[in-house]
Design a protein around this motif. Structure first.
Motif, PDB file in Angstrom:
ATOM      1  N   SER A   2      -3.815  -3.396  -8.350  1.00 24.97           N
ATOM      2  CA  SER A   2      -2.847  -2.630  -7.574  1.00 24.97           C
ATOM      3  C   SER A   2      -3.416  -1.285  -7.165  1.00 24.97           C
ATOM      4  O   SER A   2      -4.177  -0.673  -7.912  1.00 24.97           O
ATOM      5  CB  SER A   2      -1.582  -2.368  -8.401  1.00 24.97           C
ATOM      6  N   GLU A  25       3.721  -7.742  -0.635  1.00 23.46           N
ATOM      7  CA  GLU A  25       2.554  -7.115  -1.266  1.00 23.46           C
ATOM      8  C   GLU A  25       2.931  -6.388  -2.557  1.00 23.46           C
ATOM      9  O   GLU A  25       2.161  -6.396  -3.517  1.00 23.46           O
ATOM     10  CB  GLU A  25       1.891  -6.124  -0.289  1.00 23.46           C
ATOM     11  N   SER A  30      -0.178  -6.031  -5.101  1.00 22.38           N
ATOM     12  CA  SER A  30      -1.263  -5.441  -4.315  1.00 22.38           C
ATOM     13  C   SER A  30      -1.059  -3.946  -4.131  1.00 22.38           C
ATOM     14  O   SER A  30      -1.994  -3.163  -4.225  1.00 22.38           O
ATOM     15  CB  SER A  30      -1.350  -6.094  -2.936  1.00 22.38           C
ATOM     16  N   ARG A 122      -6.348  -2.700   4.196  1.00 18.23           N
ATOM     17  CA  ARG A 122      -7.273  -3.584   3.447  1.00 18.23           C
ATOM     18  C   ARG A 122      -8.719  -3.121   3.601  1.00 18.23           C
ATOM     19  O   ARG A 122      -9.564  -3.434   2.767  1.00 18.23           O
ATOM     20  CB  ARG A 122      -7.122  -5.022   3.905  1.00 18.23           C
TER      21      ARG A 122
END
Length: 126
Positions: A2, A25, A30, A122
């Motif tokens: 995370s 997410e 994440s 990302r």
């Protein structure tokens, strides 16, 4: 693993929108979303411990008190390596130029393209 994202916007519905659009997410672990309603609150949050590791700040530009460009300058002075993405409904050339000069990682116009934003996030080092 995370990582954290801090969203700074004075409009409460923006926080709810980000919660909804990052629901999958956050459930998957994440991202952990953190929110601040002002530049001053954001600096206060940054002075404390945001866990897990903070990878980006997403800040509105037009806010009462300290606006997003002033916040950007403060963050870059205190945390030069922290990516700050400016989010605004006003994509004019002057604001974009100032944001770039102050070190903004990205300049995102509203309405936010969340698929594109997630792709940009990302790419950031965790």
């Amino acid at each position: 693993m995370s990582v954290s994202i801090l969203v700074v916007d004075d409009e409460p519905d923006v926080a709810e929108l980000f919660r909804q659009r990052f629901r999958r997410e956050t459930r998957q672990g994440s991202y952990v979303m953190h929110f601040a309603a002002s530049g001053a609150e954001a600096l206060h949050r940054l002075a404390g411990e945001i866990e897990p590791t903070l990878v980006a700040v997403l800040s509105d530009i037009n806010m009462p008190g300290m606006d997003g460009l002033e916040l950007l300058a403060e963050i870059k002075e205190r945390f030069p390596d922290l990516p700050v993405m400016m989010v605004t409904a006003y994509g004019d050339t002057d604001r974009r130029k100032r944001a770039t000069e102050y070190g903004a990682a990205e300049f995102i116009t509203k309405p936010v393209d969340f698929d594109q934003l997630k792709a940009q996030l990302r790419q950031l080092p965790a």
